[in-house]
Design a protein around this motif. Structure first.
Motif, PDB file in Angstrom:
ATOM      1  N   SER A   1       0.788  -1.140   0.053  1.00  0.00           N
ATOM      2  CA  SER A   1       0.053   0.006   0.113  1.00  0.00           C
ATOM      3  C   SER A   1       0.872   1.122   0.118  1.00  0.00           C
ATOM      4  CB  SER A   1      -1.056  -0.031   1.264  1.00  0.00           C
ATOM      5  OG  SER A   1      -1.283   1.059   1.512  1.00  0.00           O
ATOM      6  N   THR A   2       0.402   2.062  -0.931  1.00  0.00           N
ATOM      7  CA  THR A   2       1.488   3.416  -0.920  1.00  0.00           C
ATOM      8  C   THR A   2       1.144   4.107   0.333  1.00  0.00           C
ATOM      9  OG1 THR A   2      -0.377   4.524  -2.190  1.00  0.00           O
ATOM     10  CG2 THR A   2       1.495   3.513  -3.566  1.00  0.00           C
ATOM     11  N   ASN A   3       0.044   4.085   0.782  1.00  0.00           N
ATOM     12  CA  ASN A   3      -0.462   4.808   2.037  1.00  0.00           C
ATOM     13  C   ASN A   3       0.451   4.469   3.163  1.00  0.00           C
ATOM     14  OD1 ASN A   3      -2.262   6.226   1.047  1.00  0.00           O
ATOM     15  ND2 ASN A   3      -3.545   6.611   2.954  1.00  0.00           N
TER      16      ASN A   3
ATOM     17  N   GLN B   1      -0.793  -2.247  -6.268  1.00  0.00           N
ATOM     18  CA  GLN B   1      -0.644  -2.548  -4.757  1.00  0.00           C
ATOM     19  C   GLN B   1      -1.505  -4.019  -4.405  1.00  0.00           C
ATOM     20  OE1 GLN B   1      -1.530   1.445  -2.362  1.00  0.00           O
ATOM     21  NE2 GLN B   1      -3.250   0.714  -3.826  1.00  0.00           N
TER      22      GLN B   1
ATOM     23  N   GLY C   1      -2.035  -4.891  -1.281  1.00  0.00           N
ATOM     24  CA  GLY C   1      -2.903  -4.828  -0.132  1.00  0.00           C
ATOM     25  C   GLY C   1      -3.264  -3.210  -0.067  1.00  0.00           C
ATOM     26  N   GLY C   2      -3.886  -2.550  -1.101  1.00  0.00           N
ATOM     27  CA  GLY C   2      -4.364  -1.326  -1.296  1.00  0.00           C
ATOM     28  C   GLY C   2      -5.652  -1.322  -0.115  1.00  0.00           C
TER      29      GLY C   2
ATOM     30  N   GLY D   1      -8.817   0.890   1.699  1.00  0.00           N
ATOM     31  CA  GLY D   1      -9.746   2.050   1.434  1.00  0.00           C
ATOM     32  C   GLY D   1     -10.394   2.313   2.861  1.00  0.00           C
TER      33      GLY D   1
ATOM     34  N   TRP E   1      -8.885  -2.239  -1.311  1.00  0.00           N
ATOM     35  CA  TRP E   1      -8.964  -1.122  -2.679  1.00  0.00           C
ATOM     36  C   TRP E   1      -8.302  -1.806  -3.879  1.00  0.00           C
ATOM     37  CZ3 TRP E   1     -11.626   2.653  -4.171  1.00  0.00           C
ATOM     38  CH2 TRP E   1     -11.253   3.698  -5.555  1.00  0.00           C
TER      39      TRP E   1
ATOM     40  N   PHE F   1      -1.315   6.318  -5.633  1.00  0.00           N
ATOM     41  CA  PHE F   1      -0.310   7.034  -4.962  1.00  0.00           C
ATOM     42  C   PHE F   1      -0.655   7.988  -3.870  1.00  0.00           C
ATOM     43  CE2 PHE F   1      -1.590  11.426  -6.286  1.00  0.00           C
ATOM     44  CZ  PHE F   1      -2.465  11.058  -7.162  1.00  0.00           C
TER      45      PHE F   1
ATOM     46  N   ASN G   1     -15.333  11.962  -0.014  1.00  0.00           N
ATOM     47  CA  ASN G   1     -14.076  11.730  -0.532  1.00  0.00           C
ATOM     48  C   ASN G   1     -14.150  10.634  -1.948  1.00  0.00           C
ATOM     49  OD1 ASN G   1     -14.789   9.439   0.547  1.00  0.00           O
ATOM     50  ND2 ASN G   1     -12.723   8.590   0.979  1.00  0.00           N
ATOM     51  N   ASP G   2     -15.266  10.911  -2.382  1.00  0.00           N
ATOM     52  CA  ASP G   2     -15.363   9.743  -3.614  1.00  0.00           C
ATOM     53  C   ASP G   2     -15.664  10.651  -4.779  1.00  0.00           C
ATOM     54  OD1 ASP G   2     -15.285   7.605  -1.844  1.00  0.00           O
ATOM     55  OD2 ASP G   2     -17.413   7.070  -2.028  1.00  0.00           O
TER      56      ASP G   2
ATOM     57  N   GLY H   1     -11.222   7.023  -5.041  1.00  0.00           N
ATOM     58  CA  GLY H   1     -11.277   7.099  -3.725  1.00  0.00           C
ATOM     59  C   GLY H   1     -10.137   7.682  -3.113  1.00  0.00           C
ATOM     60  N   ILE H   2     -10.379   8.358  -2.000  1.00  0.00           N
ATOM     61  CA  ILE H   2      -9.228   9.322  -1.156  1.00  0.00           C
ATOM     62  C   ILE H   2      -9.233   8.790   0.183  1.00  0.00           C
ATOM     63  CG2 ILE H   2      -8.196  11.505  -0.401  1.00  0.00           C
ATOM     64  CD1 ILE H   2      -9.981  12.668  -3.099  1.00  0.00           C
ATOM     65  N   LEU H   3      -8.074   8.329   0.769  1.00  0.00           N
ATOM     66  CA  LEU H   3      -7.786   8.024   1.935  1.00  0.00           C
ATOM     67  C   LEU H   3      -6.850   8.718   2.699  1.00  0.00           C
ATOM     68  CD1 LEU H   3      -8.249   5.703   4.375  1.00  0.00           C
ATOM     69  CD2 LEU H   3      -6.378   4.512   3.265  1.00  0.00           C
TER      70      LEU H   3
ATOM     71  N   GLY I   1      -3.988   9.536   0.304  1.00  0.00           N
ATOM     72  CA  GLY I   1      -3.708   8.535  -0.784  1.00  0.00           C
ATOM     73  C   GLY I   1      -5.099   8.419  -1.682  1.00  0.00           C
TER      74      GLY I   1
ATOM     75  N   GLY J   1      -6.596   6.909  -5.233  1.00  0.00           N
ATOM     76  CA  GLY J   1      -6.815   5.708  -6.080  1.00  0.00           C
ATOM     77  C   GLY J   1      -7.602   6.158  -7.236  1.00  0.00           C
TER      78      GLY J   1
HETATM   79  C1  BTN Z   1     -11.756   4.774  -0.526  1.00  0.00           C
HETATM   80  O1  BTN Z   1     -12.620   5.133  -1.286  1.00  0.00           O
HETATM   81  O2  BTN Z   1     -12.287   4.041   0.541  1.00  0.00           O
HETATM   82  C2  BTN Z   1     -10.281   5.219  -0.478  1.00  0.00           C
HETATM   83  C3  BTN Z   1      -9.472   4.585  -1.330  1.00  0.00           C
HETATM   84  C4  BTN Z   1      -8.154   4.809  -1.339  1.00  0.00           C
HETATM   85  C5  BTN Z   1      -7.382   4.311  -2.307  1.00  0.00           C
HETATM   86  C6  BTN Z   1      -5.995   4.694  -2.453  1.00  0.00           C
HETATM   87  S1  BTN Z   1      -4.930   3.945  -3.650  1.00  0.00           S
HETATM   88  C7  BTN Z   1      -3.249   4.604  -3.069  1.00  0.00           C
HETATM   89  C8  BTN Z   1      -3.506   4.882  -1.659  1.00  0.00           C
HETATM   90  N1  BTN Z   1      -3.091   3.491  -0.933  1.00  0.00           N
HETATM   91  C9  BTN Z   1      -3.801   2.965  -0.336  1.00  0.00           C
HETATM   92  O3  BTN Z   1      -3.575   1.793   0.289  1.00  0.00           O
HETATM   93  N2  BTN Z   1      -4.912   3.496  -0.522  1.00  0.00           N
HETATM   94  C10 BTN Z   1      -4.911   4.578  -1.131  1.00  0.00           C
END
Ligand code: BTN
Length: 321
Positions: free
Chosen positions: A89-91, A113, A115-116, A118, A124, A134, A176-177, A187-189, A205, A207
């Motif tokens: 995960s980039t976060n 990713q 293990g992205g 959300g 994600w 990113f 954030n969507d 999506g933004i985290l 973060g 996506g």
């Molecule tokens: C969401 O809508 O739940 C948020 C999703 C965020 C995804 C991005 S992809 C880059 C960054 N790294 C992660 O693990 N998550 C965010």
């Protein structure tokens, strides 16, 4: 050095001789040749001819830092890019770098990713080479209580860049969507580290489903997601899109730092697809329904409940009904 050689090749219409490069950068011609070979091994196609020198033929379709930084017009966002072919995960990585002192504007970007993450513990999906996955390190001098505003600042920045790039009528769903025709494209985290009433760092973060296809998603998601490619009918260039997004994000962030949340709120109101809709909110295991009426000066969604009272929502999940 690699970046500077690439920049010279990029700026040149035709061939540039090894001796001109070595003169401009004050390095030996052997050093130039070595860096050219490193670039080639990374997928840059560079022609060389005995009496003419080198010419850049093509750039790989990857988010390599040197390529993204060509023509990147920002002060800090993306001036430092940490690139991975694959990562969990980039976060997670951006938080690790931020706790180690990474500068504001540092970007962690990956092709894939495994293990992205959300919001609300969800995962994600981030298939290889098909999206922008990113994270950016920020160090704003704001109260931790105001940090949810950064999600809205980022949503405004990303939606403006995507609208300018694709012409699509994307809408922000609080907080954030980004949706197109009710389906999720972005999506933004946002994650915060704070102590003693001050922000240490914030990682945003992002996506973006750029070139994903419906078959990339499991059956249960196919009705609620989409990608820029699915909507526009063609592949989008991830490099130039990332550049534009970093520029626009920095713009929105600088406006926020200089002038506060108010101008961002004004833009958000214009770009929102939430206001005027009936919503269901889940907060601490309690569910309410009401009409999303406004966004207040702190970035809270103001919902009118059925008894007529106004209920501010600071964080959480809403469902448009
Ligand atoms: C969401 O809508 O739940 C948020 C999703 C965020 C995804 C991005 S992809 C880059 C960054 N790294 C992660 O693990 N998550 C965010």
């Amino acid at each position: 050095m690699k970046q500077r050689i690439l920049q010279l090749l990029w700026d040149e219409e035709g061939y540039i001789s090894g001796s001109r490069i070595s003169g401009k950068l004050n390095i030996s011609r052997t050093a130039v040749w070595k860096q050219i070979n490193v670039l080639r091994s990374e997928g840059y196609e560079i022609d060389s001819q005995t009496n003419r020198g080198y010419r850049l033929i093509s750039i790989p379709d990857l988010l390599l830092p040197e390529a993204v930084k060509l023509e990147l017009k920002t002060e800090t966002f993306g001036q430092e890019i940490v690139y991975f072919d694959t990562i969990d995960s980039t976060n997670r990585k951006a938080k690790e770098l931020a706790s180690g002192g990474a500068a504001e504007g540092t970007v962690v970007v990956t092709e894939e990713q495994t293990g992205g993450r959300g919001r609300l513990g969800r995962s994600w999906l981030s298939p290889k080479g098909k999206g922008l996955w990113f994270s950016i390190v920020l160090r704003p001098q704001i109260s931790p209580l105001d940090s949810p505003q950064l999600t809205l600042v980022s949503a405004v920045g990303v939606v403006k860049a995507l609208k300018a790039y694709t012409g699509l009528d994307l809408k922000i769903k609080w907080p954030n969507d980004l949706l197109y025709g009710g389906k999720k494209v972005v999506g933004i985290l946002t994650e915060l580290a704070a102590e003693f009433g001050r922000v240490d760092y914030i990682v945003v973060g992002i996506g973006i489903n750029v070139n994903t296809d419906l078959e990339d998603y499991p059956e249960e998601l196919r009705d609620i997601v989409c990608s820029l490619k699915m909507v526009t009918g063609r592949e989008q260039n991830r490099q130039s899109l990332l550049r534009l997004i970093l520029q626009q994000l920095e713009q929105s962030y600088l406006v926020y730092l200089r002038e506060g949340f108010s101008p961002i709120r004004t833009e958000w109101l214009k770009l929102s697809g939430t206001l005027g809709s009936r919503v269901k909110i889940t907060e601490s295991a309690q569910a309410f329904q009401g009409l999303a009426e406004d966004l207040d000066e702190q970035g809270r969604l103001i919902v009118r409940l059925s008894d007529g009272s106004l209920h501010p929502v600071l964080a959480g999940e809403i469902i448009l009904i």
